[in-house]
Design a protein around this motif. Sequence first.
Motif, PDB file in Angstrom:
ATOM      1  N   ASP A 133      31.134  34.036  33.056  1.00  0.00           N
ATOM      2  CA  ASP A 133      29.901  34.657  33.549  1.00  0.00           C
ATOM      3  C   ASP A 133      29.716  36.067  32.981  1.00  0.00           C
ATOM      4  O   ASP A 133      30.686  36.763  32.680  1.00  0.00           O
ATOM      5  CB  ASP A 133      29.910  34.726  35.078  1.00  0.00           C
ATOM      6  N   ILE A 134      28.463  36.448  32.854  1.00  0.00           N
ATOM      7  CA  ILE A 134      28.112  37.783  32.365  1.00  0.00           C
ATOM      8  C   ILE A 134      27.121  38.407  33.351  1.00  0.00           C
ATOM      9  O   ILE A 134      26.131  37.773  33.726  1.00  0.00           O
ATOM     10  CB  ILE A 134      27.468  37.705  30.969  1.00  0.00           C
ATOM     11  N   LEU A 135      27.414  39.626  33.755  1.00  0.00           N
ATOM     12  CA  LEU A 135      26.500  40.370  34.619  1.00  0.00           C
ATOM     13  C   LEU A 135      25.978  41.575  33.852  1.00  0.00           C
ATOM     14  O   LEU A 135      26.757  42.311  33.243  1.00  0.00           O
ATOM     15  CB  LEU A 135      27.203  40.876  35.883  1.00  0.00           C
ATOM     16  N   ALA A 136      24.678  41.789  33.878  1.00  0.00           N
ATOM     17  CA  ALA A 136      24.081  42.985  33.280  1.00  0.00           C
ATOM     18  C   ALA A 136      23.569  43.845  34.429  1.00  0.00           C
ATOM     19  O   ALA A 136      22.770  43.391  35.249  1.00  0.00           O
ATOM     20  CB  ALA A 136      22.944  42.589  32.345  1.00  0.00           C
ATOM     21  N   LEU A 164      32.404  39.209  32.372  1.00  0.00           N
ATOM     22  CA  LEU A 164      31.967  40.403  31.643  1.00  0.00           C
ATOM     23  C   LEU A 164      30.855  41.098  32.422  1.00  0.00           C
ATOM     24  O   LEU A 164      29.837  40.478  32.744  1.00  0.00           O
ATOM     25  CB  LEU A 164      31.472  39.985  30.253  1.00  0.00           C
ATOM     26  N   VAL A 165      31.070  42.366  32.735  1.00  0.00           N
ATOM     27  CA  VAL A 165      30.078  43.142  33.479  1.00  0.00           C
ATOM     28  C   VAL A 165      29.661  44.325  32.617  1.00  0.00           C
ATOM     29  O   VAL A 165      30.504  45.097  32.152  1.00  0.00           O
ATOM     30  CB  VAL A 165      30.652  43.642  34.817  1.00  0.00           C
ATOM     31  N   ILE A 166      28.362  44.466  32.392  1.00  0.00           N
ATOM     32  CA  ILE A 166      27.867  45.471  31.447  1.00  0.00           C
ATOM     33  C   ILE A 166      26.918  46.450  32.123  1.00  0.00           C
ATOM     34  O   ILE A 166      25.849  46.057  32.614  1.00  0.00           O
ATOM     35  CB  ILE A 166      27.131  44.797  30.270  1.00  0.00           C
ATOM     36  N   LYS A 187      21.884  32.885  30.177  1.00  0.00           N
ATOM     37  CA  LYS A 187      22.536  32.696  31.491  1.00  0.00           C
ATOM     38  C   LYS A 187      22.961  34.019  32.138  1.00  0.00           C
ATOM     39  O   LYS A 187      23.407  34.022  33.290  1.00  0.00           O
ATOM     40  CB  LYS A 187      23.759  31.801  31.325  1.00  0.00           C
ATOM     41  N   THR A 188      22.850  35.130  31.429  1.00  0.00           N
ATOM     42  CA  THR A 188      23.275  36.427  31.974  1.00  0.00           C
ATOM     43  C   THR A 188      22.580  36.715  33.298  1.00  0.00           C
ATOM     44  O   THR A 188      21.367  36.573  33.421  1.00  0.00           O
ATOM     45  CB  THR A 188      22.942  37.552  30.968  1.00  0.00           C
TER      46      THR A 188
END
Length: 133
Positions: free
Chosen positions: A26-29, A99-101, A114-115
């Motif tokens: 998973d990716i979080l923005a 991943l958290v951005i 999917k972010t």
Amino acid sequence: MVYKTANEKQTKALAKQIVGKLKPGDILALYGDLGSGKTTFVQGLAAALGVKATVNSPTFTFVKQYELLIHADLYRLKSAIDAETTGLFDYLGSPHHILVIEWPKVIERWLPAKTKKIYFKTTNETTREIIIN
Ligand code: ADP
Ligand code: MG
């Protein structure tokens, strides 16, 4: 969903709730002004994931690994080209990390559809609005 938190602790508690819905890959923005609680939220994620180290805003690096959690803070990243030097791209397609951005604008074009985007807003000194879709 709009969540309202009244202090730092509540923002961390919200992060803990979110962790239950996350899985590797998973990716979080995280969007929002300075001081709106993004790093606090990441600290909550880390705690809920069992990370022992203290998460802070990296000063000399853009990307830092905390076990399966990868924390990127691109605030000082000047250009998209520079993003290549951060190591971020090693994690963008990783199925093994979360991943958290923070400050993702500069690399937005490379974020997969999917972010999950999360928006932080300061409403007063101690209250924040956090929008999670
Ligand atoms: P950002 O990473 O978005 O720049 P930080 O998480 O580093 O923001 O800083 C948020 C600051 O605001 C911290 O000093 C924190 O203690 C304070 N704060 C006050 N109220 C809240 C709240 N409800 N949620 C998160 N942080 C809060
Ligand atoms: Mg921050």
